[in-house]
Design a protein around this motif. Sequence first.
Motif, short mmCIF file in Angstrom:
data_model
loop_
_atom_site.label_atom_id
_atom_site.label_comp_id
_atom_site.label_asym_id
_atom_site.label_seq_id
_atom_site.Cartn_x
_atom_site.Cartn_y
_atom_site.Cartn_z
N PRO A 179 0.82 -1.22 0.00
CA PRO A 179 0.00 0.00 0.00
C PRO A 179 0.85 1.26 0.00
CG PRO A 179 -0.07 -1.07 2.14
CD PRO A 179 0.66 -2.01 1.23
N PHE A 180 0.34 2.29 -0.65
CA PHE A 180 1.04 3.58 -0.77
C PHE A 180 2.44 3.39 -1.35
CE2 PHE A 180 -2.41 5.60 1.20
CZ PHE A 180 -2.81 4.83 2.28
N ASP A 181 2.48 2.55 -2.34
CA ASP A 181 3.73 2.29 -3.03
C ASP A 181 4.26 3.59 -3.66
OD1 ASP A 181 4.53 0.50 -6.07
OD2 ASP A 181 5.80 1.13 -4.40
N GLU A 182 5.56 3.82 -3.50
CA GLU A 182 6.11 5.09 -3.96
C GLU A 182 6.16 5.21 -5.48
OE1 GLU A 182 9.76 5.19 -1.81
OE2 GLU A 182 10.69 3.63 -3.01
N SER A 183 5.97 4.10 -6.18
CA SER A 183 6.05 4.17 -7.64
C SER A 183 4.91 5.01 -8.23
CB SER A 183 6.02 2.77 -8.25
OG SER A 183 4.76 2.17 -8.02
N ALA A 184 3.81 5.16 -7.46
CA ALA A 184 2.67 5.93 -7.98
C ALA A 184 3.04 7.39 -8.23
CB ALA A 184 1.50 5.84 -7.01
N LEU A 185 4.01 7.89 -7.47
CA LEU A 185 4.42 9.29 -7.62
C LEU A 185 5.79 9.41 -8.29
CD1 LEU A 185 3.32 10.95 -4.24
CD2 LEU A 185 2.35 11.34 -6.49
N SER A 186 6.22 8.33 -8.94
CA SER A 186 7.54 8.39 -9.58
C SER A 186 7.47 9.27 -10.82
CB SER A 186 8.00 6.98 -9.96
OG SER A 186 7.12 6.44 -10.94
N ASP A 187 8.63 9.72 -11.26
CA ASP A 187 8.68 10.56 -12.45
C ASP A 187 8.15 9.82 -13.67
OD1 ASP A 187 11.84 12.28 -11.69
OD2 ASP A 187 9.80 12.52 -10.94
N GLU A 188 8.46 8.54 -13.74
CA GLU A 188 8.02 7.75 -14.89
C GLU A 188 6.51 7.64 -14.91
OE1 GLU A 188 12.12 7.00 -14.06
OE2 GLU A 188 10.38 6.71 -12.75
N ASN A 189 5.94 7.36 -13.75
CA ASN A 189 4.49 7.18 -13.68
C ASN A 189 3.74 8.48 -13.96
OD1 ASN A 189 2.90 4.95 -13.43
ND2 ASN A 189 2.65 5.08 -11.21
N LEU A 190 4.31 9.60 -13.56
CA LEU A 190 3.66 10.88 -13.79
C LEU A 190 3.99 11.44 -15.17
CD1 LEU A 190 4.15 12.61 -10.31
CD2 LEU A 190 2.04 11.69 -11.24
#
Lengths: 181, 133
Positions: free
Chosen positions: B94-105
């Motif tokens: 949960p609240f994995d940091e990849s959701a706010l990664s540069d790649e994801n955004l």
Amino acid sequence: MTERPTLGYMRRAMNRKFFAAIVLGGMLMLAPLSYNAAAISDEQKAAISENCTSVKTSLKMLQKADSRTRVFLGTSYEHILTNFISPLNIRLAKNNHPETTLSEIQIQFATKRNKFSDTFTQYMKALETLGNTDCTHDPENFYNNLEKTRAQRKELNQLSNDLRDLTIKNIETVNKLKDSL
Amino acid sequence: MTRGGKNLILLTVGAIAIATVTTGVSLAVYHNSGDIYLDRSRPGFLPDEAEQSEEQNKDTYKFPESGNLDKQSLTEYLQNIQKEMNRLNKVKNPFDESALSDENLGITGKKVENTESNSDGVDTNQDAQHIND
């Protein structure tokens, strides 16, 4: 002949000095809080400015998804603490069989659960601040806020993992207790 | 209009103005303190009706505080807490940091080949989908 300062004049002079001292003190206090712009490349600045709309949309979706996750996890943590861990320790105490490990787990779980709630509040504030930042014209500030939000999210992730680990530890300890009976 | 009438109107307008100001200040404090986020994510304040019904159908087992301490009671405890553990495990990291990664955004600043690009960069529904399973 110099004019003798009147009471009103002295009061006004003191007020001006007092006001100047307040302003100067405030500037000195706030100076360290001024953000240092993140060292992001020109390509990144351009990417942030160009994709600002889609990034903001993604952040809104993330905000909603995280709220649902928080509700889901919060309910589970509350359920585990009040319906399992706490009653078990009470029952162990009533049977004159207190377990130090299980008591410690209860304390740690309650502490981390509360910290999880506080950290989530901080995280959502950071996320909302990020969403309100103008990424088209101020990509550096946006990236700074993004870094702060990432730090909060990382802490949330760590707390979630800690709470899961404590639940697993509770299960393992109770298994050992059951085998010892 | 009499003087009394004018005063009454002034009183009414003043009262409404004061109420509006104090309500606005209260809402601002509520918002800035962050409590709004806590309340919005608290069980019982769920955003969708479907989620609310899901919560009501949840098993509400509670381990009894009094009773003997034996293998049977602890087995019952373990069986029920394992259900809760399985529920927790539905949410992977949960609240994995990849959701706010540069790649994801999509803000890496690097050109990505169109064949591999994902229009919806943020995988926000990863956790939510597991909740609905």
